[in-house]
Design a protein around this motif. Structure first.
Motif, PDB file in Angstrom:
ATOM      1  N   TRP A   1      33.793  37.029 -39.622  1.00 30.11           N
ATOM      2  CA  TRP A   1      33.280  36.430 -40.839  1.00 30.11           C
ATOM      3  C   TRP A   1      31.755  36.299 -40.768  1.00 30.11           C
ATOM      4  O   TRP A   1      31.045  36.642 -41.720  1.00 30.11           O
ATOM      5  CB  TRP A   1      33.967  35.080 -41.015  1.00 30.11           C
ATOM      6  CG  TRP A   1      33.364  34.169 -42.011  1.00 30.11           C
ATOM      7  CD1 TRP A   1      32.770  34.510 -43.183  1.00 30.11           C
ATOM      8  CD2 TRP A   1      33.304  32.755 -41.928  1.00 30.11           C
ATOM      9  NE1 TRP A   1      32.358  33.383 -43.833  1.00 30.11           N
ATOM     10  CE2 TRP A   1      32.666  32.304 -43.084  1.00 30.11           C
ATOM     11  CE3 TRP A   1      33.743  31.836 -40.981  1.00 30.11           C
ATOM     12  CZ2 TRP A   1      32.441  30.951 -43.319  1.00 30.11           C
ATOM     13  CZ3 TRP A   1      33.519  30.500 -41.217  1.00 30.11           C
ATOM     14  CH2 TRP A   1      32.873  30.063 -42.374  1.00 30.11           C
TER      15      TRP A   1
ATOM     16  N   SER B   1      28.820  38.172 -43.028  1.00 32.36           N
ATOM     17  CA  SER B   1      27.765  37.466 -43.748  1.00 32.36           C
ATOM     18  C   SER B   1      26.381  37.861 -43.240  1.00 32.36           C
ATOM     19  O   SER B   1      25.418  37.148 -43.469  1.00 32.36           O
ATOM     20  CB  SER B   1      27.915  35.962 -43.579  1.00 32.36           C
ATOM     21  OG  SER B   1      29.166  35.550 -43.957  1.00 32.36           O
TER      22      SER B   1
ATOM     23  N   GLY C   1      37.498  32.290 -42.728  1.00 30.89           N
ATOM     24  CA  GLY C   1      36.797  32.225 -44.003  1.00 30.89           C
ATOM     25  C   GLY C   1      36.292  33.588 -44.420  1.00 30.89           C
ATOM     26  O   GLY C   1      36.265  34.525 -43.623  1.00 30.89           O
TER      27      GLY C   1
ATOM     28  N   VAL D   1      33.508  33.506 -46.767  1.00 24.91           N
ATOM     29  CA  VAL D   1      32.364  33.078 -47.563  1.00 24.91           C
ATOM     30  C   VAL D   1      31.139  33.902 -47.181  1.00 24.91           C
ATOM     31  O   VAL D   1      30.911  34.141 -46.003  1.00 24.91           O
ATOM     32  CB  VAL D   1      32.075  31.602 -47.273  1.00 24.91           C
ATOM     33  CG1 VAL D   1      30.862  31.144 -48.024  1.00 24.91           C
ATOM     34  CG2 VAL D   1      33.261  30.758 -47.588  1.00 24.91           C
ATOM     35  N   ASN D   2      30.406  34.341 -48.157  1.00 27.74           N
ATOM     36  CA  ASN D   2      29.116  34.934 -47.835  1.00 27.74           C
ATOM     37  C   ASN D   2      28.129  33.798 -47.621  1.00 27.74           C
ATOM     38  O   ASN D   2      27.838  33.030 -48.521  1.00 27.74           O
ATOM     39  CB  ASN D   2      28.651  35.840 -48.962  1.00 27.74           C
ATOM     40  CG  ASN D   2      27.420  36.616 -48.568  1.00 27.74           C
ATOM     41  OD1 ASN D   2      26.926  36.466 -47.450  1.00 27.74           O
ATOM     42  ND2 ASN D   2      26.919  37.424 -49.468  1.00 27.74           N
TER      43      ASN D   2
ATOM     44  N   VAL E   1      29.384  22.329 -46.997  1.00 29.66           N
ATOM     45  CA  VAL E   1      30.068  23.255 -47.894  1.00 29.66           C
ATOM     46  C   VAL E   1      31.489  22.767 -48.163  1.00 29.66           C
ATOM     47  O   VAL E   1      32.232  22.471 -47.226  1.00 29.66           O
ATOM     48  CB  VAL E   1      30.100  24.668 -47.287  1.00 29.66           C
ATOM     49  CG1 VAL E   1      30.799  25.622 -48.219  1.00 29.66           C
ATOM     50  CG2 VAL E   1      28.701  25.133 -46.995  1.00 29.66           C
TER      51      VAL E   1
ATOM     52  N   LYS F   1      35.123  23.196 -50.705  1.00 30.90           N
ATOM     53  CA  LYS F   1      35.877  24.054 -51.616  1.00 30.90           C
ATOM     54  C   LYS F   1      36.816  23.189 -52.421  1.00 30.90           C
ATOM     55  O   LYS F   1      37.423  22.270 -51.896  1.00 30.90           O
ATOM     56  CB  LYS F   1      36.674  25.073 -50.805  1.00 30.90           C
ATOM     57  CG  LYS F   1      37.566  25.944 -51.662  1.00 30.90           C
ATOM     58  CD  LYS F   1      38.071  27.123 -50.876  1.00 30.90           C
ATOM     59  CE  LYS F   1      39.024  27.965 -51.709  1.00 30.90           C
ATOM     60  NZ  LYS F   1      38.412  28.568 -52.883  1.00 30.90           N
TER      61      LYS F   1
ATOM     62  N   THR G   1      35.228  22.346 -45.642  1.00 32.61           N
ATOM     63  CA  THR G   1      35.329  23.619 -44.940  1.00 32.61           C
ATOM     64  C   THR G   1      34.754  23.525 -43.529  1.00 32.61           C
ATOM     65  O   THR G   1      34.910  24.426 -42.738  1.00 32.61           O
ATOM     66  CB  THR G   1      34.567  24.710 -45.689  1.00 32.61           C
ATOM     67  OG1 THR G   1      33.203  24.315 -45.746  1.00 32.61           O
ATOM     68  CG2 THR G   1      35.093  24.884 -47.087  1.00 32.61           C
TER      69      THR G   1
ATOM     70  N   LEU H   1      31.747  25.875 -53.073  1.00 37.30           N
ATOM     71  CA  LEU H   1      32.044  27.306 -53.021  1.00 37.30           C
ATOM     72  C   LEU H   1      32.587  27.759 -54.361  1.00 37.30           C
ATOM     73  O   LEU H   1      33.314  27.025 -55.002  1.00 37.30           O
ATOM     74  CB  LEU H   1      33.120  27.567 -51.972  1.00 37.30           C
ATOM     75  CG  LEU H   1      32.677  27.525 -50.539  1.00 37.30           C
ATOM     76  CD1 LEU H   1      33.844  27.901 -49.667  1.00 37.30           C
ATOM     77  CD2 LEU H   1      31.537  28.477 -50.317  1.00 37.30           C
TER      78      LEU H   1
ATOM     79  N   GLN I   1      35.882  32.337 -52.939  1.00 36.96           N
ATOM     80  CA  GLN I   1      35.546  32.271 -51.524  1.00 36.96           C
ATOM     81  C   GLN I   1      36.397  31.239 -50.816  1.00 36.96           C
ATOM     82  O   GLN I   1      36.814  30.245 -51.392  1.00 36.96           O
ATOM     83  CB  GLN I   1      34.067  31.942 -51.373  1.00 36.96           C
ATOM     84  CG  GLN I   1      33.233  33.001 -52.031  1.00 36.96           C
ATOM     85  CD  GLN I   1      31.783  32.857 -51.736  1.00 36.96           C
ATOM     86  OE1 GLN I   1      31.217  31.787 -51.925  1.00 36.96           O
ATOM     87  NE2 GLN I   1      31.175  33.909 -51.246  1.00 36.96           N
ATOM     88  N   TYR I   2      36.620  31.497 -49.555  1.00 37.82           N
ATOM     89  CA  TYR I   2      37.563  30.681 -48.813  1.00 37.82           C
ATOM     90  C   TYR I   2      36.985  30.353 -47.445  1.00 37.82           C
ATOM     91  O   TYR I   2      36.376  31.197 -46.801  1.00 37.82           O
ATOM     92  CB  TYR I   2      38.872  31.450 -48.636  1.00 37.82           C
ATOM     93  CG  TYR I   2      39.947  30.666 -47.933  1.00 37.82           C
ATOM     94  CD1 TYR I   2      40.856  29.910 -48.655  1.00 37.82           C
ATOM     95  CD2 TYR I   2      40.051  30.676 -46.550  1.00 37.82           C
ATOM     96  CE1 TYR I   2      41.836  29.188 -48.025  1.00 37.82           C
ATOM     97  CE2 TYR I   2      41.026  29.950 -45.902  1.00 37.82           C
ATOM     98  CZ  TYR I   2      41.928  29.209 -46.644  1.00 37.82           C
ATOM     99  OH  TYR I   2      42.892  28.494 -46.013  1.00 37.82           O
ATOM    100  N   ALA I   3      37.169  29.132 -47.019  1.00 37.86           N
ATOM    101  CA  ALA I   3      36.823  28.778 -45.644  1.00 37.86           C
ATOM    102  C   ALA I   3      37.654  27.565 -45.272  1.00 37.86           C
ATOM    103  O   ALA I   3      37.852  26.660 -46.075  1.00 37.86           O
ATOM    104  CB  ALA I   3      35.346  28.458 -45.508  1.00 37.86           C
TER     105      ALA I   3
END
Lengths: 351, 691
Positions: free
Chosen positions: B73, B77, B148, B150-151, B174, B176, B237, B282, B286-288
């Motif tokens: 991940w 990024s 995750g 996520v960028n 961060v 979500k 997250t 987020l 996107q996921y983390a």
């Protein structure tokens, strides 16, 4: 030598990462970069004969296609380069022989089957340069392919026609814009949810003063009766002439069939793939992304109760396609097999 | 060549200059190297005691170690430099990194492993980082056990933009959005976030402990801000972008141990420290998530199988040396080399790793099976996580369980309700386990450190069951108890499939309720128990005991009704504790004997109708949890009725007030004869009155 292979590996990793991170986008860029990578292997690789080179390229190609199974143009480019190597080998070898007997009779071509089967293991001194030259020509072909397709626009789009397309395809965009320089016509863009790239295309067409309407995907069938032509792009053209195209293409094609509207598919040669659709199930054909566009993560309790699929592609069977327009002209889906045998060598179909 | 590559990239970039975001990412890269600090140990012990054997970061989630997800991940990024901070099992982590692709020369990401054996918390790690001065600019702080997609670059960008407006910003947290009722929010992380909605500054961060019902928001938090947002729908997250000022802040404040300490300390002393914290939401795609305990383990596995973490799904080739899985309908992922027996059924949401063989008529659903496993015939696997190289004998039944690497299960083994087998366990045939943790060898005191609350029971050569040590266990360790038996893998009983997912979400709610005894009242209860046991043994005078109970009531600040409830409960559980009252008649005898001494106590507390209701409530709760009481309930009611503790109309009212759920109706059924008798007696007396 180790240094060279390291460099190649570094380049390959960078290329793969760039695609994954979305820095390189679109099949043209991917095809172009793949050819560059392969050129690197040809220039720096450790090879003496065409056979060794082909082993190198195949290995590289296998690594690339394993990492990027969804990018068919990567595999196509590898096959194309392999074909070029084979052609150049035969050509240079023949040049040598031609010194002996310059004449090539019909009789000879017909009976020459025996020595076509060659293991490509002869040492040919100027093979490298001739291959590079040929690849240079091929790169030219790549670069001009989008333009070549756009040039044919005026043969297919006539005045006051209503054209339907969906999503956003770079070739379709260029094609329509080219046609708009000479003729006046109307475009209906299906938005292609959940990614809604159709919106981008509509904005871009609007800026070029083309009369554009965006419709929801559910309205495709209702609108189709008014449409004169469907023009879509595709991700890949399969060996049977079917399409792997953006999700929603199948509905458009079916609706067009119902109203007998011609479906024109813009596909540059590098999108032709010798792969067949082996099963209608998802394995190795489709790609499913995060279900986010369909259902929100914040929707809570329902998420654990349902399966949500968000496919990227549709398979469009060849009988729904009227015409392919490639950089070399228009072809019927039934002709794709012939194009394939011109572009790729049958031994390279499986990398 | 590298330079060539990047200039080539630049040419490409300038070709498509319209892509704003990517350009900004490019400029960001040119400014300096993007650093990420990965704390490999989460210090929380959610996977305890598995973490004795392997670090939490190498726990496989959907057949891939967590650390690989984290590193992939970060690479995705465009993070260029990663500092891995390890404390326990550093050698295993190093070995893992050495073998991975990150160690290859061509890798674009440089990984430095830092080891500090003494490090006990995030605070220690940050202080160590400060001492070593390796942080050069803003960095990304994550844990080694995260999943995750996520960028991170836009978040870093956002942080830098904030820095231009507010010099004091040290951290961007961060979050979500996660809807209510979904299991993805860890119980440890439930928090209410109070933010200034115009700037995104975090004003308050209230942790919601289990059972907390209210939070205080001081007036001054929203007196300065025109608009304040209160959020309780956020999933933490555990990703944060930190300024270089963060490690020194940890050094200056020795009481900062965890990130929560840090956040709380900073918010409380905002004026003194001059530092502010912001939040970043987020966007939807996107996921983390931080896999910190078994609950999160389950929900993140679920999210991966349901493809929320795309592109990190089993069928995408993100781990290069693993052949990608084939993705089939109903979320079944399997590798080509899997061998399936005749008549075996793969229902849905399944991942099966390479070279695993599944026997005939085996039924698998909602599960993950690792590679090189051998599963026998007629096995049922439901909602379970089987790691690599596991051998499962014929006719086993595994539901809601975790089976560690290299374990061997004999034939006919049953694992239910959140059992966990640590790596290397060998279970003999026909063993039934219910919510147990089994380890492969005795844990040494050295390993177990301060967690000495377990008793170990030997099941076999390589199987030791961990039990809570009752003598050392006191209420302060309730968290510990949860770790051992909660396990979250479907804690609420009944593993019928129709309930499956509801059970999951319900287990969250029941967890709020199941351990609803908030600390103080629970302490009070154990105090009362102590007093009564002592009083019974030493034959103390009831008045003295009442005095004692009353004083503990004030000490723990318990309301009158709660006192009634707990006293009755304690009285009822006394016979069970004191003697081996294993059947209903024995229990009643014991209770009767005790009542001779303690009747004054009951009479003292159960005076009015409210108290009688509490008394009945206690009876019901006890009866639904203990079998002996359950069987003897009607007798007990009769006894209390005869002793004039419970009035007839109150009993009737209680009888008619049952909930819909099965246990309470079962109870009502149990006491029905007594109620019938009561009614008849009542009518008789009426009749006699009228006569």
């Amino acid at each position: 030598m180790a240094k060279n292979s390291n460099k190649t590996e570094e380049n390959r990793n960078k290329f793969i990462n760039d695609i994954k991170q979305g820095k390189v986008w679109g099949s043209y860029d991917i095809a172009f970069n793949t050819v560059n990578l392969l050129k690197d292997v040809i220039v720096n690789g450790d090879w003496q004969t065409a056979q060794e080179l082909m082993v190198l390229i195949t290995a590289e190609g296998r690594k690339l296609t394993r990492s990027l199974p969804m990018q068919a143009s990567v595999g196509n480019m590898v096959r194309r380069v392999l074909k070029i190597i084979r052609e150049e080998y035969v050509a240079t070898q023949q040049n040598k022989q031609e010194d002996v007997d310059a004449q090539e009779s019909l009789h000879k071509i017909v009976t020459s089957e025996g020595d076509v089967v060659d293991d490509y293991s002869k040492l040919l001194p100027d093979l490298r340069s001739s291959i590079m030259e040929h690849i240079g020509e091929f790169e030219m072909e790549l670069e001009t392919s989008a333009d070549n397709i756009a040039q044919q626009a005026r043969q297919h789009i006539h005045s006051n026609e209503i054209i339907m397309t969906l999503g956003k395809s770079a070739s379709v965009e260029a094609f329509l814009k080219k046609a708009a320089t000479e003729r006046k016509f109307e475009v209906i863009v299906a938005e292609c949810a959940p990614f809604c790239r159709g919106h981008e295309l509509a904005v871009s067409l609007g800026k070029s003063k083309i009369e554009t309407t965006v419709i929801a995907d559910s309205a495709i069938f209702a609108i189709m009766s008014r449409v004169n032509k469907v023009i879509i792009g595709t991700h890949t053209v399969m060996a049977n002439g079917g399409l792997r195209a953006v999700c929603g293409s199948h509905i458009v094609a079916l609706a067009a069939k119902h109203y007998s509207v011609p479906v024109i598919v813009l596909a540059p040669m590098y999108k032709l793939s010798p792969q067949y659709l082996c099963s209608y199930d998802q394995d190795a054909f489709n790609s499913f992304v995060s279900p986010e566009g369909v259902l929100k993560y914040s929707d809570g309790a329902i998420l654990s109760k349902v399966h949500v699929y968000n496919p990227v592609f549709d398979y469009v069977p060849p009988e729904l396609v009227t015409l392919f327009i490639s950089n070399t002209g228009g072809h019927a889906p039934s002709y794709v097999y012939r194009l394939l045998s011109e572009l790729y060598h049958p031994d390279d179909h499986d990398l | 060549m590298r330079i060539d590559g990047s200039t080539f990239m630049l040419v490409l970039m300038s070709k498509r200059a319209s892509k704003g975001l990517k350009n900004s990412a490019e400029t960001l890269q040119k400014e300096d190297v993007v650093q990420a600090v990965v704390i490999v140990d989460s210090f929380k012990g959610g996977f305890h005691p598995i973490t004795y054997f392997i670090p939490a970061a190498l726990v496989p989630v959907v057949n891939t170690p967590l650390l690989d997800y984290t590193l992939e991940w970060l690479a995705l990024s465009s993070v260029q430099e990663v500092i891995l901070f390890c404390s326990s099992h550093a050698d295993l982590i190093k070995e893992h990194i050495r073998k991975s692709k990150w160690n290859e020369l061509a890798s674009a990401m440089v990984i430095t492993v830092m080891v500090s054996e003494t490090c006990r918390s995030l605070g220690d790690a940050m202080r160590d980082l400060d001492a070593k001065a390796v942080i050069r600019s803003d960095f990304i702080l994550v844990f080694g056990d995260m999943v995750g997609n996520v960028n991170l670059l836009p978040i870093l960008e956002h942080h830098r933009k904030l820095q231009k407006q507010d010099k004091g910003v040290v951290m961007t947290m961060v979050y979500k959005e996660a809807g209510h009722g979904y299991c993805s929010r860890s119980v440890d992380d439930k928090a209410v976030l109070t933010v200034d909605s115009s700037t995104g500054r975090v004003l308050l961060h209230n942790k919601m402990k289990v059972g907390t019902k209210r939070i205080n928001i001081p007036l001054e938090t929203y007196s300065d801000c025109p608009q304040v947002e209160l959020r309780y729908d956020l999933q933490d997250t555990h990703v944060a972008v930190c300024s270089p000022a963060v490690p020194p802040l940890f050094s200056d404040n020795f009481d900062f141990q965890t990130r929560d300490d840090f956040v709380r300390g900073l918010l409380m002393n905002e004026e003194i420290l001059g530092s502010t914290i912001y939040w970043y939401k987020l966007d939807e795609a996107q996921y983390a998530a931080h896999v910190s305990n078994w609950q999160m383990y389950q929900s993140v596995s679920h999210d991966i199988i349901y493809r929320w973490v795309y592109p990190f799904v089993p069928d995408s080739p993100f781990i290069q040396d693993v052949e990608p899985y084939v993705f089939l309908r109903h979320n079944v992922y399997k590798q080509k080399s899997v061998r399936l027996g005749k008549g075996c059924l793969l229902e849905e949401d399944i991942v099966i790793g390479e070279n695993t063989s599944v026997g005939e008529n085996t039924h698998i659903s909602h599960s993950v099976v690792g590679k090189y496993c051998h599963i026998g015939k007629n096995v049922t696997i439901y909602k379970s996580y089987i790691w690599d190289n596991v051998v499962i004998g014929d006719n086993c039944h595994i539901s809601c369980a975790v089976v560690g690497h290299d374990s061997k299960l004999g034939t006919g083994v049953r694992l239910c309700k959140g059992s966990v087998l640590s790596p290397g366990v060998v279970l003999p045939s026909d063993i039934h386990l219910d919510a147990n943790i089994v380890v492969c060898g005795p844990l040494h005191r050295k390993q177990s450190l301060d967690h000495d609350v377990y008793k170990q029971e030997k099941l076999a050569e390589k199987a030791y069951r961990l039990l809570l040590d009752e003598t050392e266990y006191d209420s302060e360790d309730s968290g510990q108890a949860q770790k051992l038996c909660g396990l979250w893998l479907g804690t609420s009983g009944g593993d019928s499939e129709s309930e499956s997912e509801e059970e999951l979400s319900a287990s969250n709610e029941t967890s709020d309720r199941a351990s609803p005894v908030p600390d103080d009242t629970y302490l009070f209860f154990s105090e009362v128990m102590d007093s009564l046991t002592r009083g019974y043994d030493d034959k103390l005078h009831p008045d003295n005991l009442i005095l004692e109970i009353n004083s503990s009531r004030y000490a723990y600040n318990v309301s009158v009704r709660e006192v009634n409830y707990f006293v009755v409960k304690a009285l009822l559980s006394l016979p069970i504790q004191a003697r081996s009252a294993d059947s209903a008649p024995k229990y009643l005898k014991e209770f009767n004997k005790m009542l001779q001494d303690f009747l004054p106590i009951l009479q003292n507390y159960v005076r009015n109708s409210d108290a009688q209701h509490d008394c009945l409530q206690a009876l019901e709760d006890m009866a639904s949890s203990t079998d002996t009481l359950h069987d003897g309930l009607s007798k007990l009611l009769h006894l209390l009725y005869e002793k004039d503790i419970l009035a007839e109309d109150i009993i009737m009212k209680w009888y008619n007030s049952g909930d819909e759920n099965s246990t309470s109706t079962a109870l009502r059924k149990q006491v029905a004869p007594f109620i019938q008798w009561l009614k008849e007696a009542d009518e008789e007396s009426d009749e006699s009155d009228s006569d």
